[in-house]
Design a protein around this motif. Structure first.
Motif: not given
Ligand SMILES: [Zn+2]
Length: 455
Positions: A282-291, A319-331, A341-344
Motif C-alpha cells: 500500500c505505497p500511498e498509505s505508507n508514504l502518507k504515514l511515513a511508515s 481509493l484510486d488504483m490508477f494513482g496507486e499503480m503509478r506510485t508503486a512503480a515510481l516508489l 525496476a517495476l516496469p509498467a
C-alpha cells in the motif's frame, strides 16, 4: 455462414486495445471479448468475433483499452466517512488520538453500510471490480458488495480487546468461523480471518486463529511490519520481530496475506518466499504515514506475490488504483535505486492478477483469459494526457487517470456504463456522506471536550 450457425453470446465487447495481463505485457489490437454466462467465452480479432458470434448486446470501444478489472487488495471501506478528518500525523498518533476515539463513538451497522457504499461507488468509478476489506461488521459490507455486484474478500476482524463487533477472543473467532462458512458457496464473496496486527493480538489468540483458518482453509489477512516502531517495540517487549513470531505460530503460508511489510530484513524476504505468503503493498498509505517503504523489486525477484492496495481512505486519501499503480512503480524504482525496476506491465500485474492470486481467486479472476469471469474495465485513451499512443501499458500506469474509466463489468454484469454507476445510487450515497459529515464533526467536538475535561 447464416446467422443460425453463429454461436450465441450475451455480450460482445470490441476494443481498440486489449491488455489481458497474462501473458505479461501483451497488447492485442482490435480484438473482442465474448461474454457468455458471466464468463469470457472467447478472445479473438473483432472481424473473427463478428463472423462467429451473435451477441444480445454489442459494446464498441474504439478509443479505449480494455483491461482486467482492478483488484484493490487492502482497505477499510467504512473509513471513507473519515476521509480527511485527521492528516499529517504518524501512524500511532493518528490511530490512537484521532481514528480510534471517533470510531468508538460512531461504528455500527449504519456507519459501516454508508461508508462501504461510498467506497464501493468510488472504486467502481475508478475501474476496480474486486477489493479486500478489513473492518467491523463484515456481514454488512457483504450485503453492500452483493447489491453492488462487485467481488470481494471480507476479513472478519480479530482483536485482543473488546469492540462493538465482539467482546471476547471466543466471540471474534466464532463470528469469523460462522461468516467463512456462510459465504463458502457465494460466487463473488469470500470471508477471511483478519487478525488486525501483531501488536493488537496476543499469542493464544494468534495460535487459535492459525488453527481455525487452517481447518477451514481460509485466508488470513493482517497488517505486519507496517512501521519501524512496531518492530522495535516487539523486540523490546517480546524479544522477537513480529514476522518471526507469526511464523512460530504457523501463520505464514500460501493463504497468508501480509499487509504493508515496510520493514524487511533479507532473511524475512526469504521467509516470505519460502512460505508462499503474499504481500499487500500500500505505497500511498505508507508514504502518507511515513511508515517506510516496501522492498517490492526484491520481493518480486525471489518470487513473492506482491499485490497492490490503497488502504483506507482515511490514510490515502482516495481509493484510486490508477494513482496507486503509478506510485508503486515510481516508489519501487526509488527504493531499488533502479529505473528499470517495476516496469509498467509489472505494476499493472500487481494491480490485477497478483491481487487475485493473493486472494486465491486467480483461477477465475485477475486477467482476461478464456474461461475466467468477465471482470473488465474500459479506459478511454483519447485524452490530452494519454495522447499520442506509443505504448498502452505505459499510459495505463504512468499517464492515465481513473476519471478515464468509462465502463466496468463484473462477472459480465455492467456496473459502470459510459461513466454512470449502474448499481449504486450516486445522488443518495453522496447525500448520505454529507449527513455523516455533520455527525462526524459533532462527535469530534464531543470527543475533544471529554478528553480536555479528563485531563
Ligand atoms: Zn490497513
Amino acid at each position: 455462414m447464416d446467422s443460425s450457425q453463429l454461436q450465441q453470446a450475451d455480450l460482445l465487447i470490441e476494443a481498440r486495445w486489449i491488455v489481458p495481463v497474462a501473458p505479461r505485457g501483451a497488447v492485442l489490437h482490435d480484438h473482442a471479448v465474448v461474454v457468455r454466462d458471466g464468463r469470457i467465452a472467447a478472445l479473438l480479432p473483432c472481424a473473427t468475433a463478428r463472423a462467429q458470434w451473435q451477441a444480445a448486446q454489442v459494446r464498441k470501444l474504439p478509443r479505449h483499452a480494455l483491461i482486467p478489472g482492478l483488484v484493490n487488495s487492502h482497505g477499510h471501506t467504512p473509513m471513507s466517512l473519515l476521509r480527511g478528518i485527521a492528516d499529517d500525523l504518524p501512524l500511532q498518533t493518528w490511530l490512537e488520538d484521532h481514528v480510534w476515539p471517533l470510531e468508538n463513538r460512531l461504528i455500527g451497522p449504519e456507519f459501516v453500510r454508508d461508508g462501504a457504499l461510498l467506497a464501493i461507488g468510488e472504486m467502481i468509478r475508478g475501474g476496480t471490480t474486486c477489493f479486500c476489506d478489513m473492518y467491523f461488521f463484515p456481514d454488512v459490507v457483504a450485503e453492500c458488495v452483493a447489491e453492488a455486484g462487485m467481488r470481494a474478500q471480507l476479513c472478519s476482524p480479530i482483536l485482543e480487546f473488546p469492540s462493538v463487533w465482539a467482546t471476547s477472543a471466543e466471540e471474534y473467532l466464532r463470528k469469523a468461523r460462522q461468516l467463512c462458512e456462510r459465504f463458502r458457496e457465494h460466487p463473488r464473496i469470500q470471508l477471511a480471518f483478519g487478525p488486525h496486527a501483531p501488536y493488537t493480538v496476543g499469542d493464544s489468540l494468534l495460535r487459535a486463529t492459525a488453527a481455525q483458518a487452517a481447518e477451514l482453509e481460509a485466508p488470513i489477512h493482517m497488517h505486519v511490519h507496517e512501521t519501524a516502531t512496531e518492530v522495535a517495540e516487539a523486540l523490546r517487549d517480546l524479544g522477537q520481530r513480529p514476522l518471526a513470531r507469526l511464523a512460530g505460530f504457523g501463520l505464514l503460508g500460501p493463504r497468508f496475506q501480509c499487509v504493508h511489510a515496510t520493514q524487511l530484513l533479507d532473511a524475512e524476504i526469504e521467509l516470505l518466499a519460502s512460505t508462499g505468503a503474499s504481500v499487500m503493498h500500500c505505497p500511498e498509505s505508507n508514504l502518507k504515514l511515513a511508515s517506510g517503504a516496501c522492498r517490492v523489486a526484491e520481493l518480486l525477484a525471489v518470487g513473492v506475490n506482491v499485490a497492490l492496495g490503497t488502504d483506507g481512505a482515511a490514510s490515502n486519501n482516495d481509493l484510486d488504483m490508477f494513482g496507486e499503480m503509478r506510485t508503486a512503480a515510481l516508489l519501487g524504482k526509488l527504493v531499488a535505486n533502479d529505473a528499470a525496476a517495476l516496469p509498467a506491465p509489472v505494476a499493472l500485474e500487481m494491480a490485477t492478477l497478483n491481487g487475485a492470486r493473493a486472494l486465491g481467486i486467480d483461477g477465475h479472476a485477475g486477467s482476461i483469459e478464456v474461461g475466467k469471469c468477465a471482470d473488465l474495465t474500459a479506459v478511454r485513451l483519447d485524452c490530452f494526457n494519454s495522447s499520442p499512443q506509443y505504448d498502452v501499458c505505459s499510459h495505463l500506469v504512468y499517464a492515465a487517470q481513473s476519471s478515464q474509466v468509462s465502463d466496468v463489468w463484473c462477472a459480465g454484469r455492467a456496473l459502470l456504463e459510459n461513466g454512470h454507476l449502474q448499481t449504486i445510487d450516486t445522488a443518495g450515497v453522496l447525500a448520505t456522506a454529507k449527513d455523516w459529515q455533520q455527525r462526524v464533526l459533532a462527535t469530534k467536538r464531543t470527543a475533544a471536550r471529554q478528553t480536555a475535561e479528563a485531563e
